[in-house]
Design an enzyme around this catalytic site. Structure first.
Site: not given
Ligand code: UGA
Length: 448
Positions: A269, A277
């Site tokens: 959270a 993305c």
């Molecule tokens: C996401 C997907 O995880 C990748 O698999 C995909 O290839 C990529 O989009 C894409 O479509 O190109 P990304 O956007 O780089 O990757 O980053 P994430 O690690 O997924 O995080 C996305 C957001 O969710 C961030 O703002 C992060 O802080 C947030 N997040 C992530 C949370 O708030 N809680 C979580 O438990 C995990």
């Protein structure tokens, strides 16, 4: 070995190009933005991503990688084209496919027959079929393969080397197999490449190779992102309840996620998801489903929860501080997550703007994203060169991105420059006891 052309030197394109070139393929990289192209030619990517610059320099040194802005050259020399251009969202939430179709048209103009056209950009289901029709209508004998990308910014090289799965969807099975074979070469080289970029090479790969039809491959990508976004919004909904009921969302999710059917990842959270993305892929899925007259209320709800988080956090801060008017607040973290300089749709930027609009005097800092965030920040927000500079005289500090630099901050030193005591951990990044031990007040998202 196949001659490969990669279109677009963004996060996906540049990462793919440097990895393939370091596997021994001859790779031409087409980038039409002069500034980005010059940066790539000089051996530096225009964004911060661990390991990319090392692989770029080694690919340039061995001359396996040729960056160019000539579409004619890039397409003519290719057996296989990987299209990695952006698909930004339109104001109505649908995906803007003008770059995607622009690449297809350039292929029609310049590429030789027999080309395998690989789509790595995230596109709505049905797009590949439209492009196939376009090739046919122009009497071009190309085969089309959807090969969605799953890498995350911040861990792009690690994710690409030690992938969970590669998907190739096409009506032409041999073409899909050719694409999967390229990833098998990458797989064979992964330990060697991991050494160059110093990523953890002990992780066993064991990724699967999945062949599907074209539409399914396109749907796999958006479904995966939508489900991850859903997990985050679910965790944030439970966090709000934990705040009110007096529970700890981390403990809840640790236990819930220990169930293998659920899994612990993406149940953290905080201030919600951002980046290039999830926000656009969720809105793209809702709008592409609507084209087929299918409602996606579950994804609309995920978006609403996500959009509510910065305001929810600001309101709680207001309750604690009495008012936000004229309060000095430091916002630490402007990239959309740790490990990247990308500030697109960044929750940290949203938080800073929201607090500033509410009358707070906001200073902001990010170790890598100050530059990229600046244009989205309100004019009266002061961008600082260090966390301590931002914290100087602050009534409250908001941690909005879990950078290691913030996790490891010396709380004693921080307290000595602050005038108040509130540390609002909006990305649930800190060790609460470290904060409280210095007499600072810790508030997390769903953490009591
Ligand atoms: C996401 C997907 O995880 C990748 O698999 C995909 O290839 C990529 O989009 C894409 O479509 O190109 P990304 O956007 O780089 O990757 O980053 P994430 O690690 O997924 O995080 C996305 C957001 O969710 C961030 O703002 C992060 O802080 C947030 N997040 C992530 C949370 O708030 N809680 C979580 O438990 C995990």
């Amino acid at each position: 070995m196949e001659k490969i052309t990669v279109i677009g030197a963004g996060y996906v394109g540049l990462t793919s190009a440097v990895l393939l070139a370091n596997c021994g393929y001859r790779v031409t990289l087409l980038e039409i933005n002069k500034q980005r192209l010059d940066s790539v030619k000089s051996g530096r990517s225009f964004f911060y991503e661990h390991g990319v610059d090392e692989l770029l320099q080694s690919a340039l040194n061995t001359k396996k990688l040729t960056p160019t802005d000539s579409a004619a050259h890039a397409f003519r020399s290719a057996d296989i084209v990987f299209s990695c251009v952006g698909t930004p969202d339109n104001p109505d939430g649908s995906s803007n496919l003008s770059y995607v179709f622009g690449v297809a048209k350039e292929a029609i103009k310049y590429a030789k027959d027999g080309l395998v056209f690989v789509q790595k950009s995230t596109v709505p289901v049905g797009t590949g079929k439209k492009i196939e029709k376009l090739f046919k209508a122009n009497s071009r004998k190309f085969t089309y393969v959807s090969n969605p990308e799953f890498l995350r910014e911040g861990t792009a090289i690690q994710d690409s080397l030690f992938f969970d799965r590669v998907v190739a969807g096409s009506s032409n099975k041999p073409a899909a197999t050719r694409v999967l074979d390229i990833y098998k070469t990458l797989d064979e080289k992964c330990l060697e490449l991991a050494k160059i970029v110093k990523v953890d090479a002990n992780i066993k790969n064991g990724g699967s190779y999945i062949q599907t039809d074209l539409n399914s491959a396109e749907l796999i990508k958006v479904t995966a992102n939508a489900f991850l976004a859903l997990k985050i919004s679910f965790a944030n909904s439970i966090a709000k309840l934990a705040d009110h009921a007096g529970a700890n969302v981390n403990d809840v999710m640790d236990a819930v996620g220990a169930d293998k059917r659920i899994g612990r990842e993406f149940l953290n959270a905080g201030r919600g998801y951002g980046g290039g993305c999830f926000p656009k892929d969720v809105s793209g899925l809702i709008s592409s489903a609507a084209e087929y007259s299918v409602d996606m209320p579950i994804m609309t709800a995920a978006t609403e929860v996500n959009d509510s988080m910065p305001g929810y956090i600001a309101n709680r801060a207001q309750e604690i501080l009495g008012t936000l008017q004229d309060k000095k607040i430091a916002v630490l973290g402007l990239s959309f997550k740790a490990g990247t300089s990308d500030a697109r749709k960044s929750p940290g930027v949203k938080m800073a703007n929201l607090l500033s609009k509410a009358g707070a005097v906001v200073s902001a800092y990010d170790p890598h994203a100050n530059g990229e965030a600046k244009e989205d920040l309100r004019d009266n927000i002061r961008v600082c060169q260090s966390a301590l500079e931002a914290a100087d005289g602050a009534d409250a500090i908001f941690i909005t991105t879990a950078w290691p630099e913030f996790r490891e901050m010396d709380m004693h030193q921080l307290k000595s420059v602050m005038s108040g005591i509130l540390i609002y951990d909006a990305d649930n990044a800190l060790d609460r006891s470290e904060v409280e031990k210095e007499g600072l007040r810790f508030v997390g998202v769903g953490i009591q």
